[in-house]
Design a protein around this motif. Structure first.
Motif, PDB file in Angstrom:
ATOM      1  N   ASN A 166      -4.854  35.707  -2.407  1.00 13.12           N
ATOM      2  CA  ASN A 166      -5.555  36.904  -2.860  1.00 13.12           C
ATOM      3  C   ASN A 166      -4.586  37.942  -3.420  1.00 13.12           C
ATOM      4  O   ASN A 166      -4.864  38.586  -4.433  1.00 13.12           O
ATOM      5  CB  ASN A 166      -6.389  37.512  -1.732  1.00 13.12           C
ATOM      6  N   THR A 167      -3.437  38.104  -2.764  1.00 16.51           N
ATOM      7  CA  THR A 167      -2.429  39.052  -3.237  1.00 16.51           C
ATOM      8  C   THR A 167      -1.904  38.630  -4.605  1.00 16.51           C
ATOM      9  O   THR A 167      -1.753  39.464  -5.497  1.00 16.51           O
ATOM     10  CB  THR A 167      -1.264  39.148  -2.232  1.00 16.51           C
ATOM     11  N   ALA A 168      -1.661  37.346  -4.777  1.00 15.19           N
ATOM     12  CA  ALA A 168      -1.183  36.844  -6.066  1.00 15.19           C
ATOM     13  C   ALA A 168      -2.222  37.071  -7.165  1.00 15.19           C
ATOM     14  O   ALA A 168      -1.879  37.465  -8.287  1.00 15.19           O
ATOM     15  CB  ALA A 168      -0.844  35.360  -5.955  1.00 15.19           C
ATOM     16  N   LEU A 169      -3.490  36.835  -6.842  1.00 15.03           N
ATOM     17  CA  LEU A 169      -4.552  37.057  -7.832  1.00 15.03           C
ATOM     18  C   LEU A 169      -4.675  38.531  -8.193  1.00 15.03           C
ATOM     19  O   LEU A 169      -4.952  38.874  -9.342  1.00 15.03           O
ATOM     20  CB  LEU A 169      -5.887  36.531  -7.309  1.00 15.03           C
ATOM     21  N   MET A 170      -4.459  39.411  -7.230  1.00 21.68           N
ATOM     22  CA  MET A 170      -4.561  40.854  -7.475  1.00 21.68           C
ATOM     23  C   MET A 170      -3.409  41.366  -8.342  1.00 21.68           C
ATOM     24  O   MET A 170      -3.554  42.382  -9.019  1.00 21.68           O
ATOM     25  CB  MET A 170      -4.577  41.626  -6.164  1.00 21.68           C
ATOM     26  N   GLU A 171      -2.268  40.676  -8.312  1.00 23.41           N
ATOM     27  CA  GLU A 171      -1.130  41.119  -9.109  1.00 23.41           C
ATOM     28  C   GLU A 171      -1.376  40.950 -10.602  1.00 23.41           C
ATOM     29  O   GLU A 171      -0.791  41.665 -11.406  1.00 23.41           O
ATOM     30  CB  GLU A 171       0.143  40.381  -8.681  1.00 23.41           C
ATOM     31  N   ILE A 172      -2.211  40.004 -10.968  1.00 24.34           N
ATOM     32  CA  ILE A 172      -2.606  39.853 -12.367  1.00 24.34           C
ATOM     33  C   ILE A 172      -3.761  40.830 -12.563  1.00 24.34           C
ATOM     34  O   ILE A 172      -4.913  40.530 -12.247  1.00 24.34           O
ATOM     35  CB  ILE A 172      -3.020  38.407 -12.684  1.00 24.34           C
TER      36      ILE A 172
ATOM     37  N   TRP B 233      -5.744  42.066 -14.760  1.00 29.20           N
ATOM     38  CA  TRP B 233      -6.979  41.834 -15.510  1.00 29.20           C
ATOM     39  C   TRP B 233      -7.800  40.671 -14.967  1.00 29.20           C
ATOM     40  O   TRP B 233      -8.965  40.512 -15.345  1.00 29.20           O
ATOM     41  CB  TRP B 233      -6.663  41.574 -16.987  1.00 29.20           C
ATOM     42  N   LEU B 234      -7.244  39.858 -14.064  1.00 27.73           N
ATOM     43  CA  LEU B 234      -7.918  38.630 -13.648  1.00 27.73           C
ATOM     44  C   LEU B 234      -9.154  38.878 -12.777  1.00 27.73           C
ATOM     45  O   LEU B 234     -10.223  38.321 -13.042  1.00 27.73           O
ATOM     46  CB  LEU B 234      -6.940  37.700 -12.928  1.00 27.73           C
ATOM     47  N   MET B 235      -9.044  39.695 -11.745  1.00 28.07           N
ATOM     48  CA  MET B 235     -10.202  39.920 -10.862  1.00 28.07           C
ATOM     49  C   MET B 235     -11.355  40.616 -11.581  1.00 28.07           C
ATOM     50  O   MET B 235     -12.502  40.223 -11.389  1.00 28.07           O
ATOM     51  CB  MET B 235      -9.781  40.682  -9.609  1.00 28.07           C
ATOM     52  N   PRO B 236     -11.090  41.620 -12.430  1.00 28.53           N
ATOM     53  CA  PRO B 236     -12.220  42.179 -13.195  1.00 28.53           C
ATOM     54  C   PRO B 236     -12.873  41.142 -14.115  1.00 28.53           C
ATOM     55  O   PRO B 236     -14.097  41.140 -14.266  1.00 28.53           O
ATOM     56  CB  PRO B 236     -11.591  43.315 -14.004  1.00 28.53           C
ATOM     57  N   LEU B 237     -12.083  40.255 -14.686  1.00 32.18           N
ATOM     58  CA  LEU B 237     -12.640  39.197 -15.533  1.00 32.18           C
ATOM     59  C   LEU B 237     -13.527  38.268 -14.712  1.00 32.18           C
ATOM     60  O   LEU B 237     -14.655  37.950 -15.123  1.00 32.18           O
ATOM     61  CB  LEU B 237     -11.533  38.402 -16.217  1.00 32.18           C
TER      62      LEU B 237
END
Length: 125
Positions: free
Chosen positions: A43-49, A51-55
């Motif tokens: 989850n932390t890795a995904l949050m670092e990108i 634009w990814l979570m809003p997409l």
């Protein structure tokens, strides 16, 4: 009868993804305190990108809304499909406790896609 069951299951499935998309924007569902350390890393890795979570949230939201509209259900299922692949992959590799639910949701999505297969055939003709 089968069509009614599919409609009810599709609406519940769509509402889950609409809720998931809205939660990514508004964070109203608390994160469980007993989340495995490996899942926290993912989850932390995904949050670092940034634009990814809003997409992902937008795709979940619009895909869920499209699933609620019978004429656009096939498009909504196509939008949700890659998200569902990611969910199954995460639960198969990191958080095994959620794998049964991920498999059930995948089966529902595949059923929705199967019932709309005539619309997909048009894409490859």
């Amino acid at each position: 009868m089968k069509q009614k069951v599919l409609t009810v299951v599709t609406v519940l499935f769509a509402l889950m993804f609409i809720n998931g998309g809205l939660n990514k924007f508004f964070n109203y569902i608390p994160v469980p305190p007993d989340l495995p350390a490996e899942m926290v890393k993912v989850n932390t890795a995904l949050m670092e990108i940034v634009w990814l979570m809003p997409l992902i949230a937008v795709v979940e939201l619009f895909g869920g809304i499209l699933l609620l509209i019978p004429k656009l259900r096939a498009l909504g299922a196509m939008m949700i499909f890659p998200i569902m692949v990611g969910i199954v992959h995460i639960h198969a590799t990191v958080a095994l406790s959620g794998l049964p639910l991920a498999i059930i949701l995948s089966a529902i999505l595949l059923w929705i896609m199967w019932e709309n297969r005539a619309k997909y055939i048009q894409l490859i003709k």
